[in-house]
Design a protein around this motif. Structure first.
Motif, PDB file in Angstrom:
ATOM      1  N   ASN A  60       0.823  -1.217   0.000  1.00  0.00           N
ATOM      2  CA  ASN A  60       0.000   0.000   0.000  1.00  0.00           C
ATOM      3  C   ASN A  60       0.855   1.264   0.000  1.00  0.00           C
ATOM      4  O   ASN A  60       0.557   2.242  -0.695  1.00  0.00           O
ATOM      5  CB  ASN A  60      -0.925   0.012   1.221  1.00  0.00           C
ATOM      6  CG  ASN A  60      -2.089  -0.942   1.023  1.00  0.00           C
ATOM      7  OD1 ASN A  60      -2.306  -1.434  -0.093  1.00  0.00           O
ATOM      8  ND2 ASN A  60      -2.823  -1.228   2.081  1.00  0.00           N
ATOM      9  N   ALA A  61       1.940   1.216   0.784  1.00  0.00           N
ATOM     10  CA  ALA A  61       2.819   2.399   0.835  1.00  0.00           C
ATOM     11  C   ALA A  61       3.479   2.623  -0.530  1.00  0.00           C
ATOM     12  O   ALA A  61       3.548   3.762  -1.021  1.00  0.00           O
ATOM     13  CB  ALA A  61       3.883   2.201   1.912  1.00  0.00           C
ATOM     14  N   SER A  62       3.956   1.531  -1.159  1.00  0.00           N
ATOM     15  CA  SER A  62       4.617   1.676  -2.465  1.00  0.00           C
ATOM     16  C   SER A  62       3.618   2.138  -3.525  1.00  0.00           C
ATOM     17  O   SER A  62       3.943   2.940  -4.405  1.00  0.00           O
ATOM     18  CB  SER A  62       5.226   0.349  -2.925  1.00  0.00           C
ATOM     19  OG  SER A  62       6.144  -0.114  -1.998  1.00  0.00           O
ATOM     20  N   HIS A  63       2.387   1.616  -3.439  1.00  0.00           N
ATOM     21  CA  HIS A  63       1.357   1.993  -4.413  1.00  0.00           C
ATOM     22  C   HIS A  63       1.069   3.492  -4.326  1.00  0.00           C
ATOM     23  O   HIS A  63       1.030   4.203  -5.343  1.00  0.00           O
ATOM     24  CB  HIS A  63       0.089   1.170  -4.142  1.00  0.00           C
ATOM     25  CG  HIS A  63      -0.908   1.243  -5.261  1.00  0.00           C
ATOM     26  ND1 HIS A  63      -2.199   0.813  -5.137  1.00  0.00           N
ATOM     27  CD2 HIS A  63      -0.812   1.711  -6.528  1.00  0.00           C
ATOM     28  CE1 HIS A  63      -2.837   1.007  -6.268  1.00  0.00           C
ATOM     29  NE2 HIS A  63      -2.025   1.545  -7.136  1.00  0.00           N
TER      30      HIS A  63
ATOM     31  N   LEU B 153       3.978   5.431  -5.737  1.00  0.00           N
ATOM     32  CA  LEU B 153       4.029   5.361  -7.205  1.00  0.00           C
ATOM     33  C   LEU B 153       2.979   6.270  -7.843  1.00  0.00           C
ATOM     34  O   LEU B 153       3.242   6.946  -8.840  1.00  0.00           O
ATOM     35  CB  LEU B 153       3.808   3.919  -7.668  1.00  0.00           C
ATOM     36  CG  LEU B 153       5.036   3.018  -7.697  1.00  0.00           C
ATOM     37  CD1 LEU B 153       4.633   1.566  -7.954  1.00  0.00           C
ATOM     38  CD2 LEU B 153       6.030   3.478  -8.759  1.00  0.00           C
ATOM     39  N   LEU B 154       1.783   6.258  -7.258  1.00  0.00           N
ATOM     40  CA  LEU B 154       0.719   7.104  -7.816  1.00  0.00           C
ATOM     41  C   LEU B 154       1.087   8.587  -7.698  1.00  0.00           C
ATOM     42  O   LEU B 154       0.827   9.378  -8.601  1.00  0.00           O
ATOM     43  CB  LEU B 154      -0.609   6.811  -7.107  1.00  0.00           C
ATOM     44  CG  LEU B 154      -1.299   5.504  -7.526  1.00  0.00           C
ATOM     45  CD1 LEU B 154      -2.398   5.117  -6.541  1.00  0.00           C
ATOM     46  CD2 LEU B 154      -1.878   5.595  -8.942  1.00  0.00           C
ATOM     47  N   GLU B 155       1.738   8.934  -6.585  1.00  0.00           N
ATOM     48  CA  GLU B 155       2.146  10.337  -6.402  1.00  0.00           C
ATOM     49  C   GLU B 155       3.223  10.715  -7.444  1.00  0.00           C
ATOM     50  O   GLU B 155       3.170  11.790  -8.056  1.00  0.00           O
ATOM     51  CB  GLU B 155       2.688  10.537  -4.983  1.00  0.00           C
ATOM     52  CG  GLU B 155       2.816  11.996  -4.618  1.00  0.00           C
ATOM     53  CD  GLU B 155       3.454  12.224  -3.260  1.00  0.00           C
ATOM     54  OE1 GLU B 155       3.976  11.265  -2.659  1.00  0.00           O
ATOM     55  OE2 GLU B 155       3.453  13.390  -2.828  1.00  0.00           O
ATOM     56  N   LEU B 156       4.171   9.790  -7.642  1.00  0.00           N
ATOM     57  CA  LEU B 156       5.221  10.041  -8.633  1.00  0.00           C
ATOM     58  C   LEU B 156       4.619  10.125 -10.038  1.00  0.00           C
ATOM     59  O   LEU B 156       5.003  10.975 -10.850  1.00  0.00           O
ATOM     60  CB  LEU B 156       6.268   8.919  -8.548  1.00  0.00           C
ATOM     61  CG  LEU B 156       7.422   8.953  -9.545  1.00  0.00           C
ATOM     62  CD1 LEU B 156       8.184  10.272  -9.480  1.00  0.00           C
ATOM     63  CD2 LEU B 156       8.395   7.786  -9.299  1.00  0.00           C
ATOM     64  N   ALA B 157       3.651   9.255 -10.325  1.00  0.00           N
ATOM     65  CA  ALA B 157       3.019   9.251 -11.649  1.00  0.00           C
ATOM     66  C   ALA B 157       2.253  10.550 -11.881  1.00  0.00           C
ATOM     67  O   ALA B 157       2.270  11.114 -12.980  1.00  0.00           O
ATOM     68  CB  ALA B 157       2.088   8.046 -11.775  1.00  0.00           C
ATOM     69  N   GLU B 158       1.590  11.031 -10.849  1.00  0.00           N
ATOM     70  CA  GLU B 158       0.834  12.281 -10.959  1.00  0.00           C
ATOM     71  C   GLU B 158       1.787  13.446 -11.256  1.00  0.00           C
ATOM     72  O   GLU B 158       1.501  14.298 -12.099  1.00  0.00           O
ATOM     73  CB  GLU B 158       0.084  12.516  -9.634  1.00  0.00           C
ATOM     74  CG  GLU B 158      -1.074  13.465  -9.689  1.00  0.00           C
ATOM     75  CD  GLU B 158      -2.105  13.132 -10.769  1.00  0.00           C
ATOM     76  OE1 GLU B 158      -2.322  11.954 -11.080  1.00  0.00           O
ATOM     77  OE2 GLU B 158      -2.675  14.101 -11.307  1.00  0.00           O
TER      78      GLU B 158
ATOM     79  N   LEU C 165      -7.280   8.374  -3.000  1.00  0.00           N
ATOM     80  CA  LEU C 165      -6.081   9.160  -3.327  1.00  0.00           C
ATOM     81  C   LEU C 165      -6.401  10.332  -4.259  1.00  0.00           C
ATOM     82  O   LEU C 165      -5.516  11.048  -4.708  1.00  0.00           O
ATOM     83  CB  LEU C 165      -5.021   8.251  -3.978  1.00  0.00           C
ATOM     84  CG  LEU C 165      -4.438   7.188  -3.044  1.00  0.00           C
ATOM     85  CD1 LEU C 165      -3.741   6.093  -3.823  1.00  0.00           C
ATOM     86  CD2 LEU C 165      -3.473   7.823  -2.045  1.00  0.00           C
ATOM     87  N   GLY C 166      -7.688  10.480  -4.560  1.00  0.00           N
ATOM     88  CA  GLY C 166      -8.111  11.627  -5.372  1.00  0.00           C
ATOM     89  C   GLY C 166      -7.707  11.503  -6.837  1.00  0.00           C
ATOM     90  O   GLY C 166      -7.501  12.511  -7.512  1.00  0.00           O
ATOM     91  N   ILE C 167      -7.576  10.269  -7.347  1.00  0.00           N
ATOM     92  CA  ILE C 167      -7.168  10.090  -8.746  1.00  0.00           C
ATOM     93  C   ILE C 167      -8.390   9.843  -9.624  1.00  0.00           C
ATOM     94  O   ILE C 167      -9.226   8.976  -9.322  1.00  0.00           O
ATOM     95  CB  ILE C 167      -6.131   8.960  -8.848  1.00  0.00           C
ATOM     96  CG1 ILE C 167      -4.863   9.469  -8.165  1.00  0.00           C
ATOM     97  CG2 ILE C 167      -5.858   8.575 -10.298  1.00  0.00           C
ATOM     98  CD1 ILE C 167      -3.770   8.555  -8.009  1.00  0.00           C
ATOM     99  N   GLU C 168      -8.465  10.616 -10.692  1.00  0.00           N
ATOM    100  CA  GLU C 168      -9.638  10.603 -11.557  1.00  0.00           C
ATOM    101  C   GLU C 168      -9.857   9.214 -12.177  1.00  0.00           C
ATOM    102  O   GLU C 168      -8.929   8.605 -12.731  1.00  0.00           O
ATOM    103  CB  GLU C 168      -9.401  11.626 -12.685  1.00  0.00           C
ATOM    104  CG  GLU C 168     -10.644  12.006 -13.418  1.00  0.00           C
ATOM    105  CD  GLU C 168     -10.330  12.993 -14.547  1.00  0.00           C
ATOM    106  OE1 GLU C 168      -9.192  13.515 -14.640  1.00  0.00           O
ATOM    107  OE2 GLU C 168     -11.252  13.208 -15.356  1.00  0.00           O
ATOM    108  N   HIS C 169     -11.088   8.720 -12.069  1.00  0.00           N
ATOM    109  CA  HIS C 169     -11.410   7.407 -12.644  1.00  0.00           C
ATOM    110  C   HIS C 169     -12.929   7.313 -12.798  1.00  0.00           C
ATOM    111  O   HIS C 169     -13.668   8.139 -12.254  1.00  0.00           O
ATOM    112  CB  HIS C 169     -10.915   6.281 -11.736  1.00  0.00           C
ATOM    113  CG  HIS C 169     -11.602   6.271 -10.407  1.00  0.00           C
ATOM    114  ND1 HIS C 169     -11.264   7.157  -9.405  1.00  0.00           N
ATOM    115  CD2 HIS C 169     -12.627   5.526  -9.925  1.00  0.00           C
ATOM    116  CE1 HIS C 169     -12.052   6.949  -8.374  1.00  0.00           C
ATOM    117  NE2 HIS C 169     -12.890   5.972  -8.657  1.00  0.00           N
TER     118      HIS C 169
END
Ligand SMILES: Cc1cc2nc3c(=O)[nH]c(=O)nc-3n(C[C@H](O)[C@H](O)[C@H](O)COP(=O)(O)OP(=O)(O)OC[C@H]3O[C@@H](n4cnc5c(N)ncnc54)[C@H](O)[C@@H]3O)c2cc1C
Length: 437
Positions: free
Chosen positions: A103-106, A109-114, A161-165
């Motif tokens: 969960n921490a890595s996910h 990664l999402l923060e880095l991708a954003e 995480l507030g990511i659009e989907h």
């Protein structure tokens, strides 16, 4: 500052671009004939900012075992007894069982991708068309209820995480991809509407040209063979030129056949050598347990645009990615532990053809498609290795595994921030180079 970047894949070239724009003198060295001829050449083409996840998932061991015994399962091991494979499997299994790590890595990664998504916007000049890039979204398609449940779980995580989907019912899935008229079952889909696609190879070559125009010096057909270390610094590197490759640039050059080595002095080194970073880092006292996880792709021109994908689809039944790249389509799949073995077995390509036919029949003739194999530079947990190395002037930007194309723009910018003494845009804890020692 004089900066030596090792590797002209998408990661090395985006790093060169970030550094030259910050006023550094940059030299990029690559053992092959040109930019993006190794892993960055034929990947799935997804800039999947909402669809990044770590390799070592808590259920990976069970999934891998099930996949091993199925023709269609994506996970394959063809050299299980090599020490490197065994070490990688053991480390991956330990990471997958480490409480809370996934969960921490996910989230990291999402923060880095954003961040990377934002950095890409600035990189997309000249316009998207020159690398068949677009932003029409990425859709994961579930073929049964179990896959739907897994996607709903993922949707909840993206929500938090507030990511659009967007969740799509079967009708909405077909509206999103009207060409998807094949017999494969559709139970639902998860759409990341702001994700993008694009030909990583074309993009990298285009950006390498832009770098050259700004004064970046590229030395191709040149390997780093050794380092000169002094007082905790890398003072320089030994370079070996290779003769031209009659095989078109992707085969590993024969070091013995080149000119005699020459020495290059440098103030700063950035290691972006993908799967070969492990060997280059060892004399620097760094253990980088990066494994070359093999995958395959088929690329074909489109025969009937109305039957082709509009953007990119991840198919849960075959675990294959099907991506539109301008007038072409690419099908990609498999995660195989085979060491650096470049053989392309027909049985793997046949599965990719079946995956395509089950979704987009008649769109293209994959019987005449261009086959490719490449190696994801995978870390045992999954996040890349990003940050300062052992030496005071060594930065690492490597181990990008499944998502190097997606993460490259953000990681190049972060290397620039670190080099210039700025606070990096995101917390780099999950990407620390020392986490495997
Ligand atoms: C089948 C498949 C599908 C994929 N799909 C996607 C996707 O859809 N989206 C995504 O984001 N990512 C995807 N990836 C992952 C992505 O392609 C990689 O993460 C990315 O290409 C890694 O880039 P890189 O620059 O680190 O490595 P590379 O492109 O491998 O570049 C490293 C360079 O270093 C050079 N080098 C190595 N050793 C030396 C040396 N001693 N001296 C000089 N040069 C050296 C090599 O020649 C090479 O050119 C996929 C990968 C595969 C295999």
């Amino acid at each position: 500052m004089n900066v030596l970047i090792v590797g002209a894949g998408v990661v090395g070239v985006t790093t060169a671009w970030a550094l030259v724009r910050r006023g550094h003198q940059v030299t990029v060295v690559d053992r092959l004939e040109g930019a993006a001829l190794e892993t960055s050449r034929g990947n799935a083409g997804q800039r999947s900012y909402g669809y990044v996840y770590p390799w070592a998932a808590p259920d990976m061991v069970g999934k891998a075992l099930r996949g091993l015994f199925s023709r269609y399962g994506p996970f394959k091991i063809t050299n299980p007894w090599s020490p490197r494979t065994l070490q990688f499997l053991a480390m991956s299994a330990r990471c997958s069982l480490s409480h809370g790590l996934y969960n921490a890595s996910h989230a990291a990664l999402l923060e880095l991708a954003e961040f990377s998504r934002h950095c890409f916007v600035a990189l997309e000049e000249p316009p998207d068309a020159s690398f068949d890039g677009q932003h029409e979204g990425l859709m994961e398609v579930a073929d049964n209820q179990a896959a739907c449940t897994a996607l709903h779980q993922k949707a909840r995580r993206l929500e938090s995480l507030g990511i659009e989907h967007e969740w799509l019912n079967p009708d909405a899935v077909r509206q999103q991809e009207p060409g998807m008229q094949g017999p494969g079952a559709v139970a639902g889909g998860l759409l990341m509407p702001a994700d993008g696609t694009g030909d990583c190879h074309r993009f990298t070559r285009m950006l390498a040209q832009a770098c050259e125009a700004r004064g970046v010096h590229f030395q191709y057909r040149t390997s780093i063979t050794d380092w000169y270390l002094d007082d905790g610094h890398i003072r320089g590197a030994w370079l070996q030129r290779h003769p031209p490759d009659p095989g078109g640039g992707q085969s590993a050059p024969d070091v013995k056949d080149g000119d005699s080595p020459h020495y290059l002095e440098t103030d700063q080194v950035v290691l972006c050598a993908g799967c070969m970073s492990r060997e280059l880092a060892r004399p620097l006292g760094l253990s980088l347990p990066i494994y070359p996880v093999k995958g395959y792709s088929l690329t074909s021109t489109i025969d009937d645009a109305a039957k082709a994908p509009r953007s990119t689809v991840v198919d849960h039944a075959y675990k294959a990615a099907i991506t539109r790249l301008g007038e072409r389509v690419r099908v990609t799949g498999f995660v195989e532990l085979a060491g650096f073995q470049r053989h392309i077995p027909q049985r793997r390509l046949q599965v990719l053809r079946e995956a395509f036919a089950s979704r987009f029949p008649g769109a293209a003739d994959l019987g005449h498609a261009e086959p490719w194999t490449g190696f994801r530079p995978m870390t045992p947990d999954g996040p890349p290795i990003l940050g300062w190395g052992q030496q005071k002037n060594l930065l690492l930007n490597t181990g990008h595994g499944t998502f190097g194309w997606t993460l490259s723009a953000g990681c190049g910018e972060i290397i620039g921030q670190l080099l210039d003494g700025e606070t990096p845009a995101i917390d780099l804890g999950a990407f620390s180079p020392g986490r495997f020692t």
